[in-house]
Design an enzyme around this catalytic site. Structure first.
Site, PDB file in Angstrom:
ATOM      1  N   LYS A  28       5.888  -0.991 -13.620  1.00  0.00           N
ATOM      2  CA  LYS A  28       7.221  -1.532 -13.346  1.00  0.00           C
ATOM      3  C   LYS A  28       7.561  -2.560 -14.404  1.00  0.00           C
ATOM      4  O   LYS A  28       6.706  -3.341 -14.836  1.00  0.00           O
ATOM      5  CB  LYS A  28       7.267  -2.177 -11.965  1.00  0.00           C
ATOM      6  CG  LYS A  28       8.598  -2.848 -11.684  1.00  0.00           C
ATOM      7  CD  LYS A  28       8.910  -2.924 -10.211  1.00  0.00           C
ATOM      8  CE  LYS A  28       8.101  -3.959  -9.480  1.00  0.00           C
ATOM      9  NZ  LYS A  28       8.459  -3.986  -8.043  1.00  0.00           N
ATOM     10  N   ASP A  66      -5.622  -5.643  -5.612  1.00  0.00           N
ATOM     11  CA  ASP A  66      -4.557  -6.628  -5.469  1.00  0.00           C
ATOM     12  C   ASP A  66      -5.171  -7.991  -5.185  1.00  0.00           C
ATOM     13  O   ASP A  66      -6.263  -8.089  -4.612  1.00  0.00           O
ATOM     14  CB  ASP A  66      -3.595  -6.249  -4.332  1.00  0.00           C
ATOM     15  CG  ASP A  66      -2.217  -6.895  -4.500  1.00  0.00           C
ATOM     16  OD1 ASP A  66      -1.248  -6.165  -4.767  1.00  0.00           O
ATOM     17  OD2 ASP A  66      -2.108  -8.136  -4.389  1.00  0.00           O
ATOM     18  N   TRP A  95       2.333   2.887  -2.395  1.00  0.00           N
ATOM     19  CA  TRP A  95       2.008   3.785  -3.511  1.00  0.00           C
ATOM     20  C   TRP A  95       0.670   4.470  -3.262  1.00  0.00           C
ATOM     21  O   TRP A  95       0.516   5.666  -3.517  1.00  0.00           O
ATOM     22  CB  TRP A  95       2.011   3.015  -4.842  1.00  0.00           C
ATOM     23  CG  TRP A  95       3.392   2.879  -5.426  1.00  0.00           C
ATOM     24  CD1 TRP A  95       4.572   2.863  -4.752  1.00  0.00           C
ATOM     25  CD2 TRP A  95       3.724   2.761  -6.816  1.00  0.00           C
ATOM     26  NE1 TRP A  95       5.626   2.735  -5.631  1.00  0.00           N
ATOM     27  CE2 TRP A  95       5.138   2.666  -6.894  1.00  0.00           C
ATOM     28  CE3 TRP A  95       2.979   2.707  -7.988  1.00  0.00           C
ATOM     29  CZ2 TRP A  95       5.815   2.537  -8.100  1.00  0.00           C
ATOM     30  CZ3 TRP A  95       3.646   2.567  -9.190  1.00  0.00           C
ATOM     31  CH2 TRP A  95       5.044   2.491  -9.258  1.00  0.00           C
ATOM     32  N   GLY A 130       0.763  -1.241   0.000  1.00  0.00           N
ATOM     33  CA  GLY A 130       0.000   0.000   0.000  1.00  0.00           C
ATOM     34  C   GLY A 130       0.793   1.289   0.000  1.00  0.00           C
ATOM     35  O   GLY A 130       0.206   2.367   0.113  1.00  0.00           O
ATOM     36  N   ASP A 173       2.921  -1.240  -9.625  1.00  0.00           N
ATOM     37  CA  ASP A 173       4.214  -1.710  -9.116  1.00  0.00           C
ATOM     38  C   ASP A 173       4.201  -3.235  -9.066  1.00  0.00           C
ATOM     39  O   ASP A 173       4.968  -3.847  -8.336  1.00  0.00           O
ATOM     40  CB  ASP A 173       4.456  -1.115  -7.718  1.00  0.00           C
ATOM     41  CG  ASP A 173       5.914  -1.247  -7.272  1.00  0.00           C
ATOM     42  OD1 ASP A 173       6.794  -1.210  -8.136  1.00  0.00           O
ATOM     43  OD2 ASP A 173       6.159  -1.381  -6.063  1.00  0.00           O
ATOM     44  N   ASP A 228      -8.641 -10.452  -8.735  1.00  0.00           N
ATOM     45  CA  ASP A 228      -7.919 -10.409 -10.011  1.00  0.00           C
ATOM     46  C   ASP A 228      -8.671  -9.473 -10.948  1.00  0.00           C
ATOM     47  O   ASP A 228      -9.831  -9.724 -11.288  1.00  0.00           O
ATOM     48  CB  ASP A 228      -7.870 -11.828 -10.586  1.00  0.00           C
ATOM     49  CG  ASP A 228      -7.009 -11.931 -11.830  1.00  0.00           C
ATOM     50  OD1 ASP A 228      -6.851 -10.911 -12.534  1.00  0.00           O
ATOM     51  OD2 ASP A 228      -6.507 -13.030 -12.107  1.00  0.00           O
TER      52      ASP A 228
END
Length: 221
Positions: free
Chosen positions: A174, A93, A62, A60, A134, A109
């Site tokens: 990322k 997430d 970010w 968490g 990320d 998902d």
């Protein structure tokens, strides 16, 4: 023996890492917050009033940083501010995430319809200004297999952005230098008018980790 040496070396680096110490001092859940902070300060990505989606958000940090930037209140001495936010933050997430004030968290998902339905219910009629990711797959050490996994994660973020971003929105993901990197950049260039790599100082020198920033969709929905 070599593995133990590696673990000891990583632990030593981690404990002495200035960004780890800074995160602990400022109340961020992970040093990763400073990677986003550097990129944001360079590219002015996060502004009050925006709708921002954080893909692969756990633990968490970010989302904490984004909340700070959208905050209307005063700092309480750590990563959290009082007073609500001007904008909207949605975090997704597969793993659970400890709650963050003013952040809508969806566990699941984002390729699944049930998760997208929850997202769309929160969004209402609003489009997304910025998607940040990320996310990183579990890497095996087998170069070709890992390249495919990394590309797949980036593909998911690109697909999500194509569906939900405003025409002048942005996507930050990322990625890792190595096999498949140039193909990922090409996919970004097909989707966005402006594409740039970013390697913040908070990203460890030894790491192949880098970030790709895409701005302004070429084909709006």
């Amino acid at each position: 023996m070599a593995k133990n040496r590696f673990n000891h070396s990583w632990l030593h680096d981690h404990i002495n890492d200035p960004y780890v110490k800074l995160a602990q001092r400022e109340g961020y859940r992970a040093r990763a917050a400073y990677k986003l902070k550097e990129i944001d300060e360079q590219d002015k990505l996060i502004r009050p009033g925006q709708v921002i989606v954080d893909l692969g958000s756990t633990p968490g940090s970010w989302s904490q940083y984004v909340r700070n930037k959208l905050s209307q209140g005063t700092r309480r001495g750590t990563a959290e501010r009082e007073g609500g936010i001007d904008g909207m933050i949605i975090a997704l997430d597969l793993l659970p995430m400890e709650p963050i004030a003013d952040v809508h968290f969806i566990q699941g998902d984002f390729r699944e319809d049930s998760v997208l339905i929850q997202l769309e219910e929160i969004l209402g009629e609003r489009e997304v200004d910025l998607v940040i990711s990320d996310m990183a797959p579990n890497l095996s050490g087998v170069a070709l297999a890992d390249a495919a996994r990394i590309e797949h994660v980036c593909d998911l973020a690109l697909e999500f952005s194509q569906k939900h971003l405003k025409p002048d929105g942005a996507l930050l993901v990322k990625c890792f230098h190595g096999s498949g990197y140039s193909q990922i950049v090409e996919k970004f260039k097909r989707q966005f008018r402006t594409v740039a790599p970013r390697k913040p100082k908070a990203s460890r020198d030894k790491s192949a980790e880098t970030f790709i920033l895409g701005k302004h969709l070429k084909q709006a929905r």
